[in-house]
Design a protein around this motif. Sequence first.
Motif, short mmCIF file in Angstrom:
data_model
loop_
_atom_site.label_atom_id
_atom_site.label_comp_id
_atom_site.label_asym_id
_atom_site.label_seq_id
_atom_site.Cartn_x
_atom_site.Cartn_y
_atom_site.Cartn_z
N LEU A 260 0.75 -1.14 0.16
CA LEU A 260 -0.05 0.02 -0.04
C LEU A 260 0.92 0.99 0.01
O LEU A 260 2.28 1.23 0.04
N ARG A 276 -6.24 -0.51 2.43
CA ARG A 276 -6.52 0.21 1.22
C ARG A 276 -5.24 1.21 1.39
O ARG A 276 -5.11 1.86 2.41
N SER A 277 -4.64 1.80 0.27
CA SER A 277 -3.94 3.06 0.16
C SER A 277 -4.77 4.28 0.50
O SER A 277 -5.92 4.25 0.43
N ILE A 278 -4.07 5.26 1.18
CA ILE A 278 -4.66 6.16 1.73
C ILE A 278 -3.96 7.34 0.93
O ILE A 278 -2.59 7.82 0.70
N ARG A 279 -4.81 8.40 0.16
CA ARG A 279 -4.32 9.23 -0.88
C ARG A 279 -4.46 10.81 -0.25
O ARG A 279 -4.21 11.73 -0.84
N GLY B 314 -10.99 8.95 1.51
CA GLY B 314 -9.57 9.02 1.12
C GLY B 314 -8.74 7.82 1.00
O GLY B 314 -7.63 7.52 0.60
N THR B 315 -9.39 6.68 1.31
CA THR B 315 -8.92 5.42 1.09
C THR B 315 -9.13 4.91 -0.33
O THR B 315 -10.48 5.00 -0.77
N VAL B 316 -8.28 4.23 -0.88
CA VAL B 316 -8.56 3.74 -2.22
C VAL B 316 -8.29 2.24 -2.27
O VAL B 316 -6.84 1.98 -1.86
N ARG B 317 -8.96 1.41 -2.95
CA ARG B 317 -8.51 0.01 -3.28
C ARG B 317 -7.23 0.01 -4.09
O ARG B 317 -7.05 0.82 -4.98
N ALA B 318 -6.43 -0.73 -3.72
CA ALA B 318 -5.07 -0.79 -4.31
C ALA B 318 -5.19 -1.55 -5.87
O ALA B 318 -4.58 -1.01 -6.99
#
Lengths: 328, 328, 328
Positions: A260, A276-279, B314-318
Amino acid sequence: MAAPLTLAQIAARLGGRLVGAPQTLIRQVASLQSAGPGHISFLAGRALRPLLAGTRASAVVLGAPDERLTELPRIVCDNPHAYFARVSQLFNPAVAQEAGVHPAAVLAPGVRLGARVSIGAGCVLGEGVSVGDDSCLYPRVVVYAGCRIGARAIVHAGAVIGADGFGLAPEAGRWVKVPQIGRVLIGDDVEIGANTTIDRGAMDDTVIGDGVKLDNQIQIGHNCRIGAHTAMAGCSGVAGSTSLGERCMVGAGARILGHLSICDDARISAGTVVSRSIRRAGTYTGLYPAQEHASWKRNAAALRNLAGTEKRQGTVRAKRKRKGKKNG
Amino acid sequence: MAAPLTLAQIAARLGGRLVGAPQTLIRQVASLQSAGPGHISFLAGRALRPLLAGTRASAVVLGAPDERLTELPRIVCDNPHAYFARVSQLFNPAVAQEAGVHPAAVLAPGVRLGARVSIGAGCVLGEGVSVGDDSCLYPRVVVYAGCRIGARAIVHAGAVIGADGFGLAPEAGRWVKVPQIGRVLIGDDVEIGANTTIDRGAMDDTVIGDGVKLDNQIQIGHNCRIGAHTAMAGCSGVAGSTSLGERCMVGAGARILGHLSICDDARISAGTVVSRSIRRAGTYTGLYPAQEHASWKRNAAALRNLAGTEKRQGTVRAKRKRKGKKNG
Amino acid sequence: MAAPLTLAQIAARLGGRLVGAPQTLIRQVASLQSAGPGHISFLAGRALRPLLAGTRASAVVLGAPDERLTELPRIVCDNPHAYFARVSQLFNPAVAQEAGVHPAAVLAPGVRLGARVSIGAGCVLGEGVSVGDDSCLYPRVVVYAGCRIGARAIVHAGAVIGADGFGLAPEAGRWVKVPQIGRVLIGDDVEIGANTTIDRGAMDDTVIGDGVKLDNQIQIGHNCRIGAHTAMAGCSGVAGSTSLGERCMVGAGARILGHLSICDDARISAGTVVSRSIRRAGTYTGLYPAQEHASWKRNAAALRNLAGTEKRQGTVRAKRKRKGKKNG
């Protein structure tokens, strides 16, 4: 312990505005509750205000809004917590261990140590390890071959830096080990807590940025990159190949899964698992609220079928003896 | 191993009511399943009753309600588990390590050791550490300067007592270290598990009460106070400045956040994160129930919007590759 | 580092179909991104395909479906990840530590070591410990008396094998220690991560099967049985008397509670707590999804009363100052 200082001497070194007797003699720091004569204390946060009236401290550090809450000699400043930390550093040098290599430490050939480095008893440093100036490794730290630690590091007892990452390839129901040939590269001004582990990279390196602070029992997987000035509280962890941005804060026991990307200035609440990644900077939480067991049991049962689609489960209650008895 | 004892000798030392041949010779304890001649076993809990019929033990410890379930020589008592523990102690002295300081241990000046203390290989004790009578530190325990351990302690390998607490003051995007000048004070009859860490106090002390039992890989933050006879299971933790009452039980992997107060006799279920103070004795749970992944996925999606107010996240599925393919 | 090999030599040893110049000389492995001349890399998984075009590797390992994505010399095989792992093993012998017992290790009487065993600095092996052929214990591993480690084991720094399980009998508000007299028996081809702990059995043994892979900071309770070829990721744990089947996979930070039985081929997702036995192979998850804090707060409040039955709680918010101010 360092020599006593007057309040005037402290303010001269660290700044701040002095109110009250400048010759007040200070020997040590203490909390508002346990302070006595010769102690300086500090007030940060509204919750502790009631303690200010009863303190026996000789002086106190506080912010301008609280300035008139006491008659004690005081130093008024913008950031009382940080100011107080620096006052405490005057009286308590951060590194309590003498410089030099303890005779019960074991250094492999090719270890390079900077100036004034302190290596505690029982430390083991592998081939080609380097440690920067003014760093302190407390007893029983292990650094595997090839890893690098920057300047002014503080590494607490039992930390293991550079063990193999968990690299396995499945093949016919067994595991084939993937040799871990990367290193761990640690920047300057990093603190690493007791029994924390940081794995070496699989092929590329695991990288810990400048000013990163890791509490106890943290696990950093292979190929992670932790951005500068990020702080992680006890028992948190980052799985392999994840990168954290700069100035992130990770709460106690939080975990960030593998592969991630977490942006700068993200805050992960204690106990949260990030999958999940955080943007976007901000605070992220995922924590089942604790309740009295009976309430939890009913709510958890409802949650198990929230979407109304639960199929026959493969999990089974280990014991149904009470229900059995009721029906019997 | 200790000498054999007759059942009569055991009952004479530990109490209980003997039923059957008093001269039955006992050499060691064993579980119902693996016991053989010369072994004494015990029955605690209804679930194990079926094993009683098939055991090859020479004798058994059990409660009055179960007294007639077997013809074996037996000792009947109120608390079979505790009774059996004491029987086992007769045959297996708790401390397996010889008294004395192992030559590969490192003791700083000013260390004070009580009578019959055992310090294992690779232990490192800092300046001014004290250890009470009959305590045993297994190999590779580190105790930082100034900390105190009471009498009859058992500290397992890799434990680190008195490392710096995680005290940091934020200042302009960086961290200023707050020197940790408190100590760790540990009462009598405490057991500390392998690789457990207990941090020294920031200014005041971290205090572990009498009779506290800590399993492996537990983290106790700075300035915590753990009340007498509290037991914490493996991988649990308490963040800084939290106090636990007496006789609390904390399940495996549970975490109690910082600056909280937990009353006496609170029980925290395994895996639970406690983020509020607890004022009433009882059992508290907060655990997302495990299910088959597909069911979990649907329920978790519903949970994410339970209150109907989820904003853009702000979280996104990788990875969305499957969905991408489906739509392509 | 090992001698260079041609691509033809690699394929002759490990199989696979060679496409392109067989005399291509390979010195080391590297990731697609960081590879240069003399490096061999591999492609596994669609996500990394874009990196293939830009790599400067001299050769690559890949599967038949990807065979035409590059002009580079390549080896085509069924399982590129496992194949690549074996290529890397040619260049990077798994055990980086020389055979023999380091002079700073401490071995009790009756320790039995197999052929070519490597025992690192600071290791402590108790009475009667045995270690099989070709095993490597990195520095500062502790193995308590009586435990057995099989052949080809890799045990990383700080691991503690055979400390007492958490066996306590409650009696009148105190704890009576139950002596832990079982052992830890570890099969062949096991890897154990840094600072991992495996407790000895209470009466029977704790058993780790052949080919089990344990990452860092894992806790295995007393009397657990871990089936062959099961892999557990960092910071996961298994409480006492639980058995895991063969070929299970346990994600990072997952916990399996005590006295459960998990079948073969079960997969437990990261962060999941398993509180019931699992009888059917599959993937099991129980993870509170992380969200932005404000969304989480509303959803968690709804969850606390999902079944509509929440009673007055014993938990209290630590600080209500904001609300207090609003109302004031």
